[in-house]
Every structure is written in C-alpha cells, then in structure tokens.
Design an enzyme around this catalytic site. Sequence first.
Site, PDB file in Angstrom:
ATOM      1  N   ASP A  11       2.390  -4.727  10.198  1.00  0.00           N
ATOM      2  CA  ASP A  11       2.912  -4.421  11.521  1.00  0.00           C
ATOM      3  C   ASP A  11       2.156  -3.194  12.023  1.00  0.00           C
ATOM      4  OD1 ASP A  11       4.710  -4.413  13.751  1.00  0.00           O
ATOM      5  OD2 ASP A  11       5.851  -2.831  12.750  1.00  0.00           O
ATOM      6  N   ASP A  13       3.133  -0.551  15.091  1.00  0.00           N
ATOM      7  CA  ASP A  13       3.944   0.626  15.417  1.00  0.00           C
ATOM      8  C   ASP A  13       5.002   0.860  14.348  1.00  0.00           C
ATOM      9  OD1 ASP A  13       3.195   1.095  18.530  1.00  0.00           O
ATOM     10  OD2 ASP A  13       3.324  -1.038  18.082  1.00  0.00           O
ATOM     11  N   ASP A 170       8.324  -2.486   9.339  1.00  0.00           N
ATOM     12  CA  ASP A 170       9.465  -1.567   9.326  1.00  0.00           C
ATOM     13  C   ASP A 170      10.682  -2.133  10.047  1.00  0.00           C
ATOM     14  OD1 ASP A 170       9.252   0.529  12.208  1.00  0.00           O
ATOM     15  OD2 ASP A 170       8.079  -1.274  11.850  1.00  0.00           O
TER      16      ASP A 170
END
Length: 224
Positions: A11, A13, A170
């Site tokens: 991922d 960001d 996240d």
Amino acid sequence: MFANLQAVLFDLDGTLIDSAPDLGAAADKLRTDRGLPSIPFERYRPMCGAGARGMLGVAFEMTPDHPEFPVYREEFFRNYEACLTERTREFDGVAQLVDALVELGVAWGVVTNKSMRFAGPLTQAMPLFRSARAVIGGDTTPHTKPHPEPLLEGARRLGVPAHCCVYVGDDERDVMAGRAAGMGTVVAGYGYLGAKGETASWGADAHIQRPLDLLALLKTGVPA
C-alpha cells in the site's frame, strides 16, 4: 512463514510514505479559504487513510451524502495536487527496506486506492520509487481494494504468481484484498489505523511495527 517469496506489493499512504501532512494541509486550506479557523494536524492524521471522505469529515464533519460533497472533494483534490510532495516523506526505514529487497532480488511494487491522478506524479517525483516495477492506482483496474483485482494486476505486471507475493498495508481492506488474491498479508502497525486500531481481528499473517521489521519475516521465504 512466506514460502517461495518472489515479490512484495505495498500500500502507499501510511505504509511506504507519510503523506498525512500534505493531505491535512490540503483539507485545512478549504477551511482557511472560507475564513474558518485551522484545525490541528493531529486531528487529520488518523483519517488520512480514508482519502477525501476522511479529510472532509474532519474539516467539515461532511459525509459523502452531503449535496456539496462532490464540489468540496474536487477542491480538496486541486489543493492536494498543488502540494503533493511538499511535506510527504517515506517512513523511517522504508528506503533501507527497499534497498534490501532489491539486493535480495525480490521485486516490489505499489498497489494503492489513490487514483493515478495523484499516485502517478507522486511516485514519479520521489526517488524512493525508481526501483518499483509496478504502480497500481485505484483507477488502474475497474475495482479498488478490498477487491483483489488491483493486487492481481500488480502481480501480473511484476511477472510473479500471486501466491509468491506478500502484500503489506495499514488498513483492514488491505488484508482482505491480499487474502482474496491468495497473497501473504502483513499489517503495517505504524500506519494510519484511524479508529480501527485493533488489528488482531483482521486475519493477517503477520504484523510489523517498523518497516525494517519486514525483512526478518521475508528472509525466511526468499530462495537461496
């Protein structure tokens, strides 16, 4: 833990880069341009993983069903485009992690829900991504995470079977997408977990608290 590892997909960001300062600034500019007081950055940060929905929710308590949401969202997008990399930096240890992956011969790439309108210029501007072999945005395929198709497209572009990939993110949707794609999954516990800080129920294969923690997990699966 991760047998026959050939590639790692990340991922963007909250996993590779800390873009929260620029996202928060873009949202806060909507307030100050309207004569409203600035909001402390700490309130924006936990919601950065939710994109425009999260930022406008903090800035104006505005939900996507608000009639003016599309107008505010586009203004937020323009603000963000103007400051994409002013304050954005990779998390501590990410550059070393990427260097180590390259040294190990492990291909890597990015799969994000951020549209290529932003993900393209951002990754092109940051030296970190020069060795990335794929950047998949939220509009690269007809689907976004938690659908597995963006991750599968990332694996295809790397030329690696999905079951030989690990996906690191996240957000719970990252784990859902990784599992659906048949990949190993790792939670980046240092990212933008927002109000969903309890990650044990997500069903990931592993959790890390620092980017470099990933190396110890992965080296057991890299062929000699």
